[in-house]
Scaffold this motif. Sequence first.
Motif, PDB file in Angstrom:
ATOM      1  N   GLU A  18       0.819  -1.196   0.000  1.00 31.46           N
ATOM      2  CA  GLU A  18       0.000   0.000   0.000  1.00 31.46           C
ATOM      3  C   GLU A  18       0.863   1.259   0.000  1.00 31.46           C
ATOM      4  O   GLU A  18       1.934   1.304   0.589  1.00 31.46           O
ATOM      5  N   GLY A  21       3.816   3.931  -5.606  1.00 32.09           N
ATOM      6  CA  GLY A  21       3.465   4.398  -6.925  1.00 32.09           C
ATOM      7  C   GLY A  21       3.246   3.233  -7.861  1.00 32.09           C
ATOM      8  O   GLY A  21       3.554   2.094  -7.534  1.00 32.09           O
ATOM      9  N   MET A  22       2.741   3.529  -9.069  1.00 32.35           N
ATOM     10  CA  MET A  22       2.407   2.461 -10.003  1.00 32.35           C
ATOM     11  C   MET A  22       3.633   1.632 -10.364  1.00 32.35           C
ATOM     12  O   MET A  22       3.586   0.396 -10.365  1.00 32.35           O
ATOM     13  N   ARG A  23       4.760   2.307 -10.678  1.00 31.31           N
ATOM     14  CA  ARG A  23       5.965   1.576 -11.053  1.00 31.31           C
ATOM     15  C   ARG A  23       6.483   0.746  -9.882  1.00 31.31           C
ATOM     16  O   ARG A  23       6.837  -0.430 -10.051  1.00 31.31           O
ATOM     17  N   GLU A  24       6.509   1.339  -8.685  1.00 29.30           N
ATOM     18  CA  GLU A  24       6.990   0.620  -7.517  1.00 29.30           C
ATOM     19  C   GLU A  24       6.064  -0.539  -7.172  1.00 29.30           C
ATOM     20  O   GLU A  24       6.502  -1.612  -6.741  1.00 29.30           O
ATOM     21  N   PHE A  25       4.755  -0.327  -7.397  1.00 29.38           N
ATOM     22  CA  PHE A  25       3.792  -1.381  -7.097  1.00 29.38           C
ATOM     23  C   PHE A  25       4.017  -2.603  -7.973  1.00 29.38           C
ATOM     24  O   PHE A  25       4.050  -3.736  -7.499  1.00 29.38           O
ATOM     25  N   TRP A  26       4.187  -2.364  -9.296  1.00 28.15           N
ATOM     26  CA  TRP A  26       4.387  -3.492 -10.196  1.00 28.15           C
ATOM     27  C   TRP A  26       5.727  -4.162  -9.959  1.00 28.15           C
ATOM     28  O   TRP A  26       5.861  -5.391 -10.102  1.00 28.15           O
ATOM     29  N   TYR A  28       7.081  -4.406  -7.035  1.00 28.27           N
ATOM     30  CA  TYR A  28       6.818  -5.186  -5.821  1.00 28.27           C
ATOM     31  C   TYR A  28       6.068  -6.474  -6.159  1.00 28.27           C
ATOM     32  O   TYR A  28       6.373  -7.549  -5.637  1.00 28.27           O
TER      33      TYR A  28
END
Length: 238
Positions: A18, A21-26, A28
């Motif tokens: 949670e 950001g979008m890039r960090e989320f993907w 992860y």
Amino acid sequence: MARGMRSSLDVEYSAVGEGLGMREFWLYVWLRRLAVVAAHIISLGLVILTSILSRPGTSLFSWHPVCMSLGFCLCMTQGILLFSADGSPFCFKSRKWKVRLHWFFQAVLLVCGATGFSFMVASKNIKEHPHFTSWHSLLGVATMAATVLQAICGVFLLFPKLISTHSFPRLRLYHATCGLVAYLLATITVMSAMFTDWFQALVRGTIWYIFLLLPLFPALVVMNQITSAFLLKKKITS
């Protein structure tokens, strides 16, 4: 089974991701998937490496590490990771199918555990060696007991009519928690086997440290999967 009675192992969520950001989320997400795939490979690799070292058939004891690694390193790990949505080959199967496969792995685990335990007892009886004198053997007994109790708990979840509907959510939580405890016990027992005279006579130096650390990775992946499910349950009910 009612929709509200879904197993906590089947929840596809992690609160750790949670706020990213979008890039960090993907990134992860892909790291989680790689971790699960690596856990699958390591669990299988431990069985293969143990089989090579023990050379099954050369003695009664040689079957003990093979059976135990097959049950606790492979079947126990696969029985939990099949509920994961991150890199599991069974992620597209229905929950009912996963539960059946989970029980299959658990049944094979119990058979392998009992067989490996029997070979160890028979080997010590022939050699007239005392039983349960090392930390590894005591941890092994504790792991077997926890696994059997966990299976009994699972029977009540598999047949919910045996218990009251009010007890089901609590028993489901106990089942997941005890499963994690049993898995961590199994991991410690496997690691303690690497301090035995038998293992240290076969593996030394840097390779020994690699063997010692290998079981930790699947344990971390399993722990993350179960605790992430608990975080979601807490988030929903809060």
